[in-house]
Design a protein around this motif. Structure first.
Motif, PDB file in Angstrom:
ATOM      1  N   LEU A 152      38.160  31.836  48.608  1.00 38.03           N
ATOM      2  CA  LEU A 152      38.252  32.649  47.464  1.00 38.03           C
ATOM      3  C   LEU A 152      38.166  33.933  47.992  1.00 38.03           C
ATOM      4  N   ASN A 153      39.463  34.555  48.533  1.00 45.99           N
ATOM      5  CA  ASN A 153      39.471  35.499  49.298  1.00 45.99           C
ATOM      6  C   ASN A 153      40.643  36.450  48.644  1.00 45.99           C
ATOM      7  N   GLN A 154      41.015  36.597  47.507  1.00 41.77           N
ATOM      8  CA  GLN A 154      42.218  37.159  46.977  1.00 41.77           C
ATOM      9  C   GLN A 154      41.640  38.605  46.207  1.00 41.77           C
ATOM     10  N   VAL A 155      42.632  39.711  46.216  1.00 41.54           N
ATOM     11  CA  VAL A 155      42.581  40.739  45.391  1.00 41.54           C
ATOM     12  C   VAL A 155      43.241  40.103  44.194  1.00 41.54           C
ATOM     13  N   LEU A 156      42.577  39.971  43.212  1.00 41.02           N
ATOM     14  CA  LEU A 156      43.549  39.292  41.944  1.00 41.02           C
ATOM     15  C   LEU A 156      44.244  40.396  40.998  1.00 41.02           C
ATOM     16  N   GLU A 157      43.901  41.513  41.012  1.00 41.96           N
ATOM     17  CA  GLU A 157      44.359  42.471  40.172  1.00 41.96           C
ATOM     18  C   GLU A 157      43.920  43.748  40.406  1.00 41.96           C
ATOM     19  N   VAL A 158      44.554  44.622  40.390  1.00 43.85           N
ATOM     20  CA  VAL A 158      44.642  45.979  40.571  1.00 43.85           C
ATOM     21  C   VAL A 158      44.944  47.100  39.357  1.00 43.85           C
ATOM     22  N   ASP A 159      43.970  47.759  39.052  1.00 41.72           N
ATOM     23  CA  ASP A 159      43.735  48.609  37.782  1.00 41.72           C
ATOM     24  C   ASP A 159      44.310  50.172  38.558  1.00 41.72           C
ATOM     25  N   ALA A 160      45.403  50.416  38.745  1.00 40.79           N
ATOM     26  CA  ALA A 160      45.608  51.889  39.375  1.00 40.79           C
ATOM     27  C   ALA A 160      45.063  52.920  38.362  1.00 40.79           C
ATOM     28  N   THR A 161      45.385  52.816  37.153  1.00 41.19           N
ATOM     29  CA  THR A 161      44.680  54.012  36.378  1.00 41.19           C
ATOM     30  C   THR A 161      43.279  54.248  36.378  1.00 41.19           C
ATOM     31  N   SER A 162      42.533  52.974  36.362  1.00 37.86           N
ATOM     32  CA  SER A 162      41.213  53.350  36.229  1.00 37.86           C
ATOM     33  C   SER A 162      40.415  53.111  37.651  1.00 37.86           C
ATOM     34  N   ARG A 163      41.325  52.956  38.532  1.00 43.23           N
ATOM     35  CA  ARG A 163      40.922  52.760  39.841  1.00 43.23           C
ATOM     36  C   ARG A 163      39.912  51.715  40.156  1.00 43.23           C
ATOM     37  N   ALA A 164      40.492  50.580  39.944  1.00 46.27           N
ATOM     38  CA  ALA A 164      39.207  49.494  40.084  1.00 46.27           C
ATOM     39  C   ALA A 164      40.301  48.158  40.344  1.00 46.27           C
ATOM     40  N   ALA A 165      39.502  47.249  40.890  1.00 47.18           N
ATOM     41  CA  ALA A 165      40.307  45.963  41.246  1.00 47.18           C
ATOM     42  C   ALA A 165      39.415  44.755  41.291  1.00 47.18           C
ATOM     43  N   ARG A 166      40.043  43.753  40.722  1.00 49.16           N
ATOM     44  CA  ARG A 166      39.229  42.372  40.664  1.00 49.16           C
ATOM     45  C   ARG A 166      39.537  41.506  41.641  1.00 49.16           C
TER      46      ARG A 166
END
Length: 535
Positions: A152-166
């Motif tokens: 379980l080693n993936q960056v699943l989502e990047v929110d560039a606007t809020s500067r956050a990542a799942r």
């Protein structure tokens, strides 16, 4: 073929020292200590005998589970001093019976359900870098499954606007940064175990990382969490902040695998730094150095790096003469030049007695491609290299009688001078009693406006074969001194099993009752990491 993780050493099998290197190390130690020191043979996996597994995975889980000797041995311990000594001796009396490698959250749930229904101990395992027996199977008759989250080693989502990542919980530090880099972002959390620790491990142990001030613990970067428990999945709402009762994330942070398995989290990320500045100031005394650190942090300039090394550590790790303290100051930003803040911090440190030539203050705006080199020259760079390579050095000396370790804590500024004096006196006496002498040094890893987080290192020459007993006595002396003088038993290494006797003295009893109730609600059969946090 990709190199495997070593089952006994820090790093990969390719990082294990050769017999020739070990012999050279033994000869060097013999000369230094004036006695004959031998290099015991390194363990070979084909020689390791483990007890037979006491349980077998059900058919649907067989494909993601293994009972191979290497996997079971590698999941028997973390990477503390005691762990390394036991492993290099080939001693694995209590391995997990099965190692599971779930590839999805659904498979994590399935493994958890199997363990819960069969009353099987479940040990969450990230990078295995625990230094407090946090991933070690407990004793007893119950079978044990180590649940390794490396898939379980993936960056699943990047929110560039809020500067956050799942991000999934099993991702190792370097792979996490490799996935954020193409988006122009970074988590910017660098514990010393960065290579071999995971996001989930950082969160559940409340890791301390790159920043020495302001953003220090992983807590500061957590936006929301998702955790699998025997009673179901607990997920917090993703928010920049909330005043709606106690935070669910605070139950996950520091839970050390006793309440559930963190599968993913939304994390606050930032643009990659471009502007950098660095300086290293020397002081005639340790006292003058820590007064300078206090002045800088209380000015709230928030340097990314504010590390103070006492004269002993500055001499051994930064190449100085051994009679000066070294204060390392570093600033970085993606948006704002760092010329002004570094000069203000240097001014404050100079006023407290620090010395530095103006040309030794290094500043870069990244335009010439040299920004990555800022903070990597001179004494500052020498200390950084020593810090990064330190975990690998234990591979060379394991089993040769060297008894050494670290312990870290925090204390308020008003109590710091007496705390430091008392801890040093206790450890100096213990080293004399146990090893006939040794070395003790200290550095600040993090600095807060209300107090420092000192990190002590000790080392002495013990007797080959008696290292664990001698280490145990020194560890107890250090922990007793920390608690007796008002510090915390751990600032960022977690509690695990090793720190439980002193954690019991530190925690409020009513809080322990509340935590037991939470454990009972989420893990009623007590399968998750028994003996961690909750008695």
């Amino acid at each position: 073929m990709q190199a495997r993780r070593s089952f006994w050493a820090w790093g990969l099998e390719t990082d294990e020292p050769t017999e020739a290197q070990r012999q050279e190390t033994a000869a060097r130690l013999s000369q230094r200590w004036g006695r004959e020191i031998s290099a015991p043979p390194l363990p070979k996996i084909e020689d390791i005998q483990l007890r037979p597994p006491r349980v077998s995975p059900p058919g649907p889980l067989a494909a993601i589970c293994t009972t191979e000797t290497h996997d079971r041995a590698a999941h028997s311990y973390g990477k503390s001093y005691r762990d390394t000594i036991r492993a290099v001796r080939g001693q694995f009396p209590n391995p997990p019976d099965v190692v599971a490698y779930p590839r999805t959250e659904a498979e994590v749930v399935a493994v958890m359900e199997w363990c819960d229904s069969g009353n099987i101990v479940a040990i969450p395992f990230g990078g295995g870098s625990s230094v407090v027996a946090g991933v070690e199977p407990p004793g007893g008759d119950r079978p044990c499954v180590s649940i390794d989250l490396r898939e379980l080693n993936q960056v699943l989502e990047v929110d560039a606007t809020s500067r956050a990542a799942r991000i999934q919980g099993g991702v190792l530090g370097p792979h996490l940064e490799d996935q954020l880099r193409p988006h122009g972002f970074t988590l910017r959390h660098y514990p010393q175990s960065f290579e071999w620790s995971t996001l989930g491990g950082w969160i559940v142990t409340r890791s301390g990382g790159h920043y020495a001030t302001n953003h220090t613990h992983i807590d500061d970067f957590v936006e929301s969490t998702r955790m699998v428990t025997p009673k179901g999945i607990m997920e917090s709402r993703r928010l920049p902040g909330s005043g709606a009762g106690p935070s669910p994330d605070r139950l996950v942070l520091g839970s050390e695998g006793a309440l559930g398995i963190l599968t993913e989290a939304w994390m606050r990320i930032q643009a990659r730094p471009v502007f950098r500045a660095s300086a290293g100031l020397t002081f005639d005394s340790w006292q003058a150095g820590y007064e300078a650190a206090r002045q800088v942090v209380q000015a709230k300039l928030w340097p990314a790096n504010l590390r103070l090394l006492d004269p002993t550590e500055a001499g051994s790790a930064a190449g100085l003469k051994g009679d000066e303290a070294l204060l390392i100051i570093g600033f970085e930003s993606a948006e704002v030049p760092q010329d002004w803040p570094i000069r203000q911090a240097v001014r404050l440190a100079r006023e407290a007695g620090g010395r530095i030539e103006d040309e030794a203050i290094r500043i870069s705006d990244g335009s010439d491609g040299s920004d990555e080199e800022v903070g990597r020259q001179g004494a500052v760079g020498a200390w950084r290299n020593s810090f990064v390579r330190a975990p690998y050095q234990r591979n060379l000396t394991a089993g040769m009688g060297v008894v050494g370790d670290t312990f870290e804590t925090s204390i308020t500024w008003d109590r710091w001078p007496s705390f430091d004096a008392n801890v040093r006196a206790a450890m100096t006496g213990a080293l004399q009693r146990v090893c006939g002498g040794g070395t003790l040094s200290c550095r600040f890893t993090h600095v807060y406006t209300d107090g420092p987080a000192p990190y002590y290192s000790f080392s002495g020459m013990g007797r080959q074969g008696a290292e664990i007993e001698m280490w145990t006595e020194l560890k107890k002396a250090a922990s007793d001194a920390v608690i007796a003088n008002g510090g915390t038993i751990t600032h960022h290494h977690a509690v695990g099993r090793d720190h439980m006797p002193w954690y019991r003295q530190q925690r409020p009893e009513l809080f322990h009752s509340a935590l037991k109730a939470a454990k009972s609600a989420l893990d009623p059969k007590g399968i998750l990491n028994p003996g961690i946090l909750v008695d």
